[in-house]
Motif scaffolding. Structure first.
Motif, PDB file in Angstrom:
ATOM      1  N   SER A  14       1.446  -3.303   1.711  1.00 28.72           N
ATOM      2  CA  SER A  14       2.661  -4.083   1.943  1.00 28.72           C
ATOM      3  C   SER A  14       2.309  -5.392   2.650  1.00 28.72           C
ATOM      4  O   SER A  14       1.245  -5.509   3.267  1.00 28.72           O
ATOM      5  CB  SER A  14       3.637  -3.303   2.809  1.00 28.72           C
ATOM      6  N   VAL A  15       3.187  -6.351   2.559  1.00 28.70           N
ATOM      7  CA  VAL A  15       2.917  -7.623   3.245  1.00 28.70           C
ATOM      8  C   VAL A  15       2.853  -7.391   4.753  1.00 28.70           C
ATOM      9  O   VAL A  15       2.088  -8.047   5.452  1.00 28.70           O
ATOM     10  CB  VAL A  15       4.000  -8.687   2.940  1.00 28.70           C
ATOM     11  N   GLY A  16       3.652  -6.456   5.218  1.00 27.52           N
ATOM     12  CA  GLY A  16       3.630  -6.129   6.648  1.00 27.52           C
ATOM     13  C   GLY A  16       2.241  -5.697   7.084  1.00 27.52           C
ATOM     14  O   GLY A  16       1.708  -6.181   8.094  1.00 27.52           O
ATOM     15  N   ALA A  17       1.656  -4.830   6.306  1.00 25.75           N
ATOM     16  CA  ALA A  17       0.314  -4.345   6.630  1.00 25.75           C
ATOM     17  C   ALA A  17      -0.684  -5.499   6.601  1.00 25.75           C
ATOM     18  O   ALA A  17      -1.512  -5.668   7.503  1.00 25.75           O
ATOM     19  CB  ALA A  17      -0.096  -3.266   5.641  1.00 25.75           C
ATOM     20  N   ALA A  18      -0.580  -6.321   5.572  1.00 28.07           N
ATOM     21  CA  ALA A  18      -1.495  -7.459   5.446  1.00 28.07           C
ATOM     22  C   ALA A  18      -1.342  -8.390   6.650  1.00 28.07           C
ATOM     23  O   ALA A  18      -2.327  -8.887   7.203  1.00 28.07           O
ATOM     24  CB  ALA A  18      -1.215  -8.215   4.158  1.00 28.07           C
ATOM     25  N   SER A  19      -0.105  -8.602   7.032  1.00 28.69           N
ATOM     26  CA  SER A  19       0.154  -9.470   8.168  1.00 28.69           C
ATOM     27  C   SER A  19      -0.534  -8.955   9.428  1.00 28.69           C
ATOM     28  O   SER A  19      -1.214  -9.697  10.130  1.00 28.69           O
ATOM     29  CB  SER A  19       1.668  -9.582   8.397  1.00 28.69           C
ATOM     30  N   LEU A  22      -4.397  -9.331   9.285  1.00 28.90           N
ATOM     31  CA  LEU A  22      -4.900 -10.694   9.437  1.00 28.90           C
ATOM     32  C   LEU A  22      -4.670 -11.255  10.834  1.00 28.90           C
ATOM     33  O   LEU A  22      -5.431 -12.092  11.308  1.00 28.90           O
ATOM     34  CB  LEU A  22      -4.243 -11.608   8.394  1.00 28.90           C
ATOM     35  N   SER A  23      -3.622 -10.789  11.475  1.00 31.76           N
ATOM     36  CA  SER A  23      -3.350 -11.335  12.806  1.00 31.76           C
ATOM     37  C   SER A  23      -4.020 -10.501  13.892  1.00 31.76           C
ATOM     38  O   SER A  23      -3.834 -10.759  15.078  1.00 31.76           O
ATOM     39  CB  SER A  23      -1.843 -11.408  13.038  1.00 31.76           C
ATOM     40  N   GLY A  24      -4.774  -9.497  13.464  1.00 29.43           N
ATOM     41  CA  GLY A  24      -5.518  -8.724  14.440  1.00 29.43           C
ATOM     42  C   GLY A  24      -4.657  -7.761  15.246  1.00 29.43           C
ATOM     43  O   GLY A  24      -5.083  -7.255  16.285  1.00 29.43           O
ATOM     44  N   LYS A  25      -3.469  -7.497  14.779  1.00 26.26           N
ATOM     45  CA  LYS A  25      -2.574  -6.575  15.489  1.00 26.26           C
ATOM     46  C   LYS A  25      -2.907  -5.125  15.132  1.00 26.26           C
ATOM     47  O   LYS A  25      -3.483  -4.847  14.078  1.00 26.26           O
ATOM     48  CB  LYS A  25      -1.116  -6.864  15.094  1.00 26.26           C
ATOM     49  N   ALA A  26      -2.513  -4.226  16.007  1.00 27.10           N
ATOM     50  CA  ALA A  26      -2.752  -2.805  15.758  1.00 27.10           C
ATOM     51  C   ALA A  26      -1.792  -2.322  14.681  1.00 27.10           C
ATOM     52  O   ALA A  26      -0.790  -2.970  14.398  1.00 27.10           O
ATOM     53  CB  ALA A  26      -2.537  -2.014  17.044  1.00 27.10           C
ATOM     54  N   GLY A  27      -2.116  -1.195  14.068  1.00 19.95           N
ATOM     55  CA  GLY A  27      -1.194  -0.633  13.089  1.00 19.95           C
ATOM     56  C   GLY A  27      -1.757  -0.541  11.681  1.00 19.95           C
ATOM     57  O   GLY A  27      -1.025  -0.260  10.743  1.00 19.95           O
ATOM     58  N   VAL A  28      -3.047  -0.807  11.545  1.00 19.60           N
ATOM     59  CA  VAL A  28      -3.707  -0.618  10.245  1.00 19.60           C
ATOM     60  C   VAL A  28      -5.059   0.035  10.493  1.00 19.60           C
ATOM     61  O   VAL A  28      -5.698  -0.234  11.511  1.00 19.60           O
ATOM     62  CB  VAL A  28      -3.958  -1.951   9.504  1.00 19.60           C
ATOM     63  N   SER A  29      -5.466   0.839   9.558  1.00 14.81           N
ATOM     64  CA  SER A  29      -6.773   1.494   9.711  1.00 14.81           C
ATOM     65  C   SER A  29      -7.861   0.442   9.565  1.00 14.81           C
ATOM     66  O   SER A  29      -7.669  -0.587   8.907  1.00 14.81           O
ATOM     67  CB  SER A  29      -6.950   2.575   8.647  1.00 14.81           C
ATOM     68  N   GLU A  30      -8.984   0.711  10.167  1.00 13.17           N
ATOM     69  CA  GLU A  30     -10.080  -0.250  10.131  1.00 13.17           C
ATOM     70  C   GLU A  30     -10.505  -0.547   8.696  1.00 13.17           C
ATOM     71  O   GLU A  30     -10.793  -1.695   8.342  1.00 13.17           O
ATOM     72  CB  GLU A  30     -11.256   0.289  10.945  1.00 13.17           C
ATOM     73  N   ALA A  31     -10.515   0.495   7.878  1.00 19.73           N
ATOM     74  CA  ALA A  31     -10.934   0.318   6.485  1.00 19.73           C
ATOM     75  C   ALA A  31     -10.000  -0.648   5.761  1.00 19.73           C
ATOM     76  O   ALA A  31     -10.442  -1.601   5.110  1.00 19.73           O
ATOM     77  CB  ALA A  31     -10.942   1.675   5.769  1.00 19.73           C
ATOM     78  N   THR A  32      -8.700  -0.403   5.903  1.00 23.19           N
ATOM     79  CA  THR A  32      -7.719  -1.276   5.253  1.00 23.19           C
ATOM     80  C   THR A  32      -7.866  -2.706   5.749  1.00 23.19           C
ATOM     81  O   THR A  32      -7.864  -3.657   4.962  1.00 23.19           O
ATOM     82  CB  THR A  32      -6.290  -0.786   5.576  1.00 23.19           C
ATOM     83  N   ARG A  33      -7.980  -2.848   7.046  1.00 23.77           N
ATOM     84  CA  ARG A  33      -8.118  -4.185   7.627  1.00 23.77           C
ATOM     85  C   ARG A  33      -9.284  -4.936   7.007  1.00 23.77           C
ATOM     86  O   ARG A  33      -9.147  -6.078   6.594  1.00 23.77           O
ATOM     87  CB  ARG A  33      -8.292  -4.063   9.140  1.00 23.77           C
ATOM     88  N   GLN A  34     -10.425  -4.274   6.933  1.00 25.30           N
ATOM     89  CA  GLN A  34     -11.603  -4.931   6.379  1.00 25.30           C
ATOM     90  C   GLN A  34     -11.375  -5.358   4.934  1.00 25.30           C
ATOM     91  O   GLN A  34     -11.760  -6.452   4.536  1.00 25.30           O
ATOM     92  CB  GLN A  34     -12.824  -4.012   6.469  1.00 25.30           C
ATOM     93  N   ARG A  35     -10.728  -4.454   4.194  1.00 23.99           N
ATOM     94  CA  ARG A  35     -10.469  -4.770   2.797  1.00 23.99           C
ATOM     95  C   ARG A  35      -9.590  -6.021   2.692  1.00 23.99           C
ATOM     96  O   ARG A  35      -9.876  -6.962   1.957  1.00 23.99           O
ATOM     97  CB  ARG A  35      -9.776  -3.568   2.131  1.00 23.99           C
ATOM     98  N   ILE A  36      -8.529  -6.036   3.473  1.00 27.73           N
ATOM     99  CA  ILE A  36      -7.600  -7.170   3.460  1.00 27.73           C
ATOM    100  C   ILE A  36      -8.300  -8.457   3.892  1.00 27.73           C
ATOM    101  O   ILE A  36      -8.166  -9.505   3.261  1.00 27.73           O
ATOM    102  CB  ILE A  36      -6.388  -6.876   4.370  1.00 27.73           C
TER     103      ILE A  36
END
Lengths: 347, 347
Positions: A14-19, A22-36
């Motif tokens: 979701s765009v929320g997750a992507a946001s 990218l902004s370095g906020k908590a709430g996404v798994s490390e794997a997802t973050r790296q992918r994004i």
DNA sequence: CTGAAAGCGCTTACAG
DNA sequence: CTGAAAGCGCTTACAG
């Protein structure tokens, strides 16, 4: 320009997750973050700061009006400002003062519509219109005036040079050398010019020296050509009883004095001492090297920007409503070079 | 800052209606429109242009990087740009080139994030980093390079002066006066400096005149103090077989040549002719008045801005992808003053 | 003529 | 951890 939505779609989130990723906020798994992050980098994703500006109510920009970029003095003020602004992640939207004078309200409207967080005004001699001053009043953001004041902006913060002291310093220097017959080629249309003249007057009076009317010349029109200052200097130096020294409004005017003296065959400093104001680069490049009162334009610019940023930080539309503005004066200092020396003939 | 929603609420209409009324679109009764207009005026309503920028995909801003605002030349370029931009309802976000060199990618990222519609690059001598050039490639908007080129920006549009022709003009002038022993104090680090030198070389060759190695001096370090140009000029003029004329990279360098000549007791123009480049204000203010090759910085700025605006108008991210950029060269002209005259001694 | 709704590109509580 | 929804301030089709 790829949007967050595209990045999100590609990543299947979701765009929320992507946001958040990218902004370095908590709430996404490390794997997802790296992918994004990697997809964003691949696509050269650049977050749209305009959106952030709308959401936060801070555009992170300031308006900057400058009278002219053509000289070493205003240029360095601007550079000082840009430097300080950049350090605070602010950028400047620049509009030349000429436009302010001619279409002032429109310019201010532009700044308001672009939602600048504050205004740095570097005004020239020309008095802006009533419409402009009116529009300034409704500009509900901090304003800092630089170098020069004019009627109608007394309530705003101001950062300038110690012009009055500078005028005094220059005069004391000449008096100290033994001069008594000192002329002044001043520019009464500007607040700086008037202050320098007053500094001169006060120093002369302190030493009981007369200020002679025919050795006082006022510049009426100051433009890039400086034809008038040249003519005034020429007239002043053509008089029977010539002064032994002359204070010029600033360095460019002093250069005109040197030119006039040269053209009249009056030798500087043997027959005439000349003092400028500003200490532009040219002052030490020309011959004779110019004695002058050094200003600190970079510092002027930095302080003005710093003051504006601090006002912006205070929040609560720190405009005129807060009462009289803070006045800050940057020190000046005398730089003695080759254009001044003791008078040849006794005074 | 009152919003459209507030204005609409006060007037008892929908935001849609208020929007139409204020933007002059059809779809509201004249009575309603007038009511909305007057309420908006009373509350000093200013539409938020950031919103418009997001919606339209046009921010109506361009990024402007400038090497230094400290002189009459770059200052006038900037003024020319601002003037042209203002006429098209565009504003400039200005960042000093110093920052571009040191944190270039970050600066470009800022411009991208602020969604500027194009970029005006006024580069200095210092070659920017690879990271900067890399970031430029991913900057998918029109770019116009001004005055100076450097490796890596050949594909962008360029607006500069006829430096090569200028070098030739100055040389022809000196040769026409009868000079054969002509020195050149050039600045090889910049594209303009190299072009002027080539113009000189070509003219000398055309007249079968030798370019002597010991009359050719290259400026290695060009900063505000110009200490090196002064030293180079001094050394050049201290030689046993002194040239009778000298071409300087630009006016400030020419002023250093005059200073060096003065300090060595070499009279200009009696013993040495000097030609500058640019025609800054100072050129006609100093004594002797400087003969120089006049450039047209205002025009340079205006044309660069006009070209950028036209690229922006073309749409379709008119960046490097379009192949080699358009090159535009603004004419220069020789201004003969008092620093040149026929040589005294035979060549 | 007028209003309700979608959408620009994002962020940020708020549910699952 | 992840998504759906509301909202920033506006404009613009689309219904009434």
């Amino acid at each position: 320009m790829s949007s967050l939505a595209e990045i999100a779609r590609i990543c299947g989130v979701s765009v929320g997750a992507a946001s958040k990723a990218l902004s370095g906020k908590a709430g996404v798994s490390e794997a997802t973050r790296q992918r994004i992050l990697s997809v964003a980098a691949q696509h050269h994703y650049r977050p749209n700061r305009l959106v952030h500006a709308i959401q936060s109510g801070r555009s992170m920009t300031v308006g900057l009006t400058c009278n002219d970029f053509r000289n070493d003095f205003s240029g360095r003020i601007v550079e000082g400002m840009l430097e300080a602004l950049y350090g605070a992640d602010y950028d400047a939207i620049v509009i030349s003062w000429d436009l302010c004078v001619h279409e002032g309200e429109k310019v201010l409207r532009t700044f308001a519509e672009r939602r600048v967080d504050g205004l740095l005004m570097f005004p020239p001699a020309d008095q802006p219109s009533q419409a402009y001053l009116q529009e300034l009043k409704t500009f509900r953001r901090p304003i800092v005036v630089v170098d020069q004041t004019f009627a109608g902006v007394e309530d705003y913060d101001f950062v300038g040079s110690r012009d009055f002291e500078g005028g005094g310093l220059a005069t004391e220097h000449l008096i100290g050398l033994g001069h008594r017959d000192i002329a002044n080629l001043y520019y009464g249309k500007t607040s700086t010019g008037r202050a320098r003249l007053e500094g001169f007057r006060e120093a002369m009076q302190r030493h009981g020296l007369p200020v002679r009317g025919n050795w006082l010349a006022e510049i009426g029109r100051y433009d890039g050509n400086l034809d008038e200052p040249y003519e005034l200097a020429r007239r002043l130096l053509s008089q029977k009883d010539r002064p032994t020294a002359l204070l010029a409004f600033n360095d460019p005017v002093a250069v005109q004095v040197l030119a006039a003296a040269h053209d009249l065959g009056v030798r500087v400093p043997e027959e005439l001492s000349v003092v400028g104001f500003a200490d532009l680069k040219m002052a030490s490049h020309i011959r004779p090297r110019l004695t002058t009162v050094a200003q600190n334009p970079d510092e002027l610019g930095r302080r003005a920007a710093a003051r504006l940023l601090s006002r912006i930080g205070e929040d609560g539309n720190g405009s005129a409503a807060d009462g009289p503005g803070v006045v800050e004066r940057v020190p000046v200092s005398l730089v003695v070079r080759d254009s001044t020396r003791p008078p040849a003939r006794g005074a």
